[in-house]
Design a protein around this motif. Structure first.
Motif, PDB file in Angstrom:
ATOM      1  N   THR A 224      15.415  13.482 -10.503  1.00 51.64           N
ATOM      2  CA  THR A 224      16.164  13.153  -9.281  1.00 51.64           C
ATOM      3  C   THR A 224      15.625  11.909  -8.592  1.00 51.64           C
ATOM      4  OG1 THR A 224      14.760  14.569  -7.905  1.00 51.64           O
ATOM      5  CG2 THR A 224      16.743  15.568  -8.884  1.00 51.64           C
ATOM      6  N   GLN A 225      14.546  11.346  -9.124  1.00 52.94           N
ATOM      7  CA  GLN A 225      13.891  10.173  -8.558  1.00 52.94           C
ATOM      8  C   GLN A 225      13.559  10.387  -7.083  1.00 52.94           C
ATOM      9  OE1 GLN A 225      16.388   6.812  -9.518  1.00 52.94           O
ATOM     10  NE2 GLN A 225      15.461   6.633 -11.532  1.00 52.94           N
ATOM     11  N   SER A 226      12.920  11.518  -6.806  1.00 55.10           N
ATOM     12  CA  SER A 226      12.554  11.835  -5.434  1.00 55.10           C
ATOM     13  C   SER A 226      11.219  12.574  -5.411  1.00 55.10           C
ATOM     14  CB  SER A 226      13.630  12.690  -4.774  1.00 55.10           C
ATOM     15  OG  SER A 226      13.736  13.927  -5.438  1.00 55.10           O
ATOM     16  N   ALA A 227      10.660  12.672  -4.213  1.00 52.88           N
ATOM     17  CA  ALA A 227       9.416  13.404  -4.018  1.00 52.88           C
ATOM     18  C   ALA A 227       9.519  14.220  -2.738  1.00 52.88           C
ATOM     19  CB  ALA A 227       8.239  12.450  -3.941  1.00 52.88           C
TER      20      ALA A 227
ATOM     21  N   GLN B 116       3.223   6.734   8.428  1.00 55.52           N
ATOM     22  CA  GLN B 116       1.958   6.465   7.737  1.00 55.52           C
ATOM     23  C   GLN B 116       2.093   6.749   6.241  1.00 55.52           C
ATOM     24  OE1 GLN B 116      -1.450   8.563   9.244  1.00 55.52           O
ATOM     25  NE2 GLN B 116      -2.874   7.402   7.996  1.00 55.52           N
ATOM     26  N   ILE B 117       2.815   7.785   5.892  1.00 58.94           N
ATOM     27  CA  ILE B 117       3.043   8.101   4.477  1.00 58.94           C
ATOM     28  C   ILE B 117       3.843   6.986   3.822  1.00 58.94           C
ATOM     29  CG2 ILE B 117       4.257   9.676   2.923  1.00 58.94           C
ATOM     30  CD1 ILE B 117       3.405  11.940   4.876  1.00 58.94           C
ATOM     31  N   LYS B 118       4.927   6.550   4.473  1.00 60.33           N
ATOM     32  CA  LYS B 118       5.740   5.446   3.936  1.00 60.33           C
ATOM     33  C   LYS B 118       4.900   4.190   3.756  1.00 60.33           C
ATOM     34  CE  LYS B 118       9.197   4.425   6.412  1.00 60.33           C
ATOM     35  NZ  LYS B 118      10.320   4.213   7.331  1.00 60.33           N
ATOM     36  N   ASP B 119       4.109   3.828   4.768  1.00 64.66           N
ATOM     37  CA  ASP B 119       3.292   2.619   4.696  1.00 64.66           C
ATOM     38  C   ASP B 119       2.271   2.694   3.562  1.00 64.66           C
ATOM     39  OD1 ASP B 119       4.704   1.656   6.856  1.00 64.66           O
ATOM     40  OD2 ASP B 119       3.128   2.101   8.329  1.00 64.66           O
ATOM     41  N   THR B 120       1.690   3.858   3.373  1.00 65.99           N
ATOM     42  CA  THR B 120       0.717   4.023   2.286  1.00 65.99           C
ATOM     43  C   THR B 120       1.390   3.888   0.927  1.00 65.99           C
ATOM     44  OG1 THR B 120      -0.640   5.465   3.671  1.00 65.99           O
ATOM     45  CG2 THR B 120      -0.996   5.590   1.288  1.00 65.99           C
ATOM     46  N   LEU B 121       2.554   4.485   0.769  1.00 60.47           N
ATOM     47  CA  LEU B 121       3.276   4.365  -0.499  1.00 60.47           C
ATOM     48  C   LEU B 121       3.633   2.909  -0.792  1.00 60.47           C
ATOM     49  CD1 LEU B 121       5.625   7.478  -0.293  1.00 60.47           C
ATOM     50  CD2 LEU B 121       3.662   7.165  -1.811  1.00 60.47           C
ATOM     51  N   ILE B 122       4.151   2.202   0.212  1.00 59.10           N
ATOM     52  CA  ILE B 122       4.524   0.802   0.017  1.00 59.10           C
ATOM     53  C   ILE B 122       3.293  -0.050  -0.282  1.00 59.10           C
ATOM     54  CG2 ILE B 122       5.458  -1.234   1.204  1.00 59.10           C
ATOM     55  CD1 ILE B 122       7.401   0.752   2.611  1.00 59.10           C
ATOM     56  N   ARG B 123       2.181   0.207   0.422  1.00 55.65           N
ATOM     57  CA  ARG B 123       0.952  -0.548   0.183  1.00 55.65           C
ATOM     58  C   ARG B 123       0.471  -0.378  -1.259  1.00 55.65           C
ATOM     59  NH1 ARG B 123      -3.087   2.088   3.030  1.00 55.65           N
ATOM     60  NH2 ARG B 123      -3.696   3.000   1.058  1.00 55.65           N
ATOM     61  N   ASP B 124       0.667   0.819  -1.809  1.00 57.53           N
ATOM     62  CA  ASP B 124       0.242   1.093  -3.181  1.00 57.53           C
ATOM     63  C   ASP B 124       1.359   0.854  -4.190  1.00 57.53           C
ATOM     64  OD1 ASP B 124      -2.216   1.678  -2.176  1.00 57.53           O
ATOM     65  OD2 ASP B 124      -2.154   3.816  -2.610  1.00 57.53           O
ATOM     66  N   ARG B 125       2.380   0.106  -3.772  1.00 59.47           N
ATOM     67  CA  ARG B 125       3.492  -0.334  -4.622  1.00 59.47           C
ATOM     68  C   ARG B 125       4.334   0.800  -5.180  1.00 59.47           C
ATOM     69  NH1 ARG B 125       0.105  -5.118  -7.433  1.00 59.47           N
ATOM     70  NH2 ARG B 125       0.035  -6.414  -5.585  1.00 59.47           N
TER      71      ARG B 125
ATOM     72  N   TYR C 129       7.649   2.126  -4.050  1.00 58.00           N
ATOM     73  CA  TYR C 129       8.701   1.757  -3.106  1.00 58.00           C
ATOM     74  C   TYR C 129       9.696   2.887  -2.933  1.00 58.00           C
ATOM     75  CZ  TYR C 129       6.566  -2.734  -3.784  1.00 58.00           C
ATOM     76  OH  TYR C 129       5.651  -3.743  -3.852  1.00 58.00           O
ATOM     77  N   ILE C 130      10.033   3.150  -1.687  1.00 54.98           N
ATOM     78  CA  ILE C 130      11.011   4.187  -1.389  1.00 54.98           C
ATOM     79  C   ILE C 130      12.281   3.546  -0.844  1.00 54.98           C
ATOM     80  CG2 ILE C 130       9.220   5.897  -0.960  1.00 54.98           C
ATOM     81  CD1 ILE C 130       9.783   5.617   2.008  1.00 54.98           C
TER      82      ILE C 130
ATOM     83  N   THR D 167      13.178   9.137  -1.528  1.00 53.67           N
ATOM     84  CA  THR D 167      13.800   8.679  -2.770  1.00 53.67           C
ATOM     85  C   THR D 167      12.993   7.509  -3.312  1.00 53.67           C
ATOM     86  OG1 THR D 167      15.959   9.346  -1.950  1.00 53.67           O
ATOM     87  CG2 THR D 167      15.919   7.794  -3.791  1.00 53.67           C
ATOM     88  N   ILE D 168      12.593   7.628  -4.568  1.00 48.41           N
ATOM     89  CA  ILE D 168      11.771   6.618  -5.224  1.00 48.41           C
ATOM     90  C   ILE D 168      12.493   6.180  -6.490  1.00 48.41           C
ATOM     91  CG2 ILE D 168       9.495   6.088  -6.167  1.00 48.41           C
ATOM     92  CD1 ILE D 168       8.480   8.544  -4.569  1.00 48.41           C
ATOM     93  N   PRO D 169      13.223   5.053  -6.455  1.00 52.64           N
ATOM     94  CA  PRO D 169      14.024   4.651  -7.609  1.00 52.64           C
ATOM     95  C   PRO D 169      13.189   4.293  -8.837  1.00 52.64           C
ATOM     96  CG  PRO D 169      14.065   2.958  -5.933  1.00 52.64           C
ATOM     97  CD  PRO D 169      13.357   4.135  -5.339  1.00 52.64           C
TER      98      PRO D 169
END
Length: 103
Positions: free
Chosen positions: A67-70, A83-92, A94-95, A35-37
């Motif tokens: 749906t604000q999701s991927a 690793q996917i979560k960390d990469t998304l957060i690093r690239d701003r 936010y999930i 979920t990506i708001p």
């Protein structure tokens, strides 16, 4: 061995080698939903694909701004949901919450 027995043995060897090779292609694919708001624009799918393309093992990314999701499909032997979560957060990107395993 009879002629039929040899034929079955040969067919079994051929099928085992074919399906043994295909097993690697489908062995450990996982699909998660995140979920990506902040996922409000139509370009979010392109942004996510670009961000996750740097991770070996990510096979597909499909974002839905409504749906604000991927939905992310990846090879579990080459990467992980962490690793996917960390990469998304690093690239701003936010999930919210933990990824939901769909498969």
């Amino acid at each position: 061995m009879t002629k039929i027995g040899v034929t079955f043995a040969a067919a079994f060897i051929v099928l085992a080698s074919v399906f043994g090779g295909l097993q690697d292609a489908f062995a450990d694919l996982r699909t998660i939903k995140v979920t990506i708001p902040s996922c409000l624009c139509q370009n979010i799918s392109t942004t996510l694909r670009f961000t996750l393309s740097h991770i070996e093992g990510v096979k597909a990314v499909l974002a839905n701004p409504i749906t604000q999701s991927a939905i992310i499909t990846f090879d579990d032997e080459k990467t992980s949901d962490d690793q996917i979560k960390d990469t998304l957060i690093r690239d701003r990107v936010y999930i919210v919450g933990e990824p939901e395993y769909l498969k």
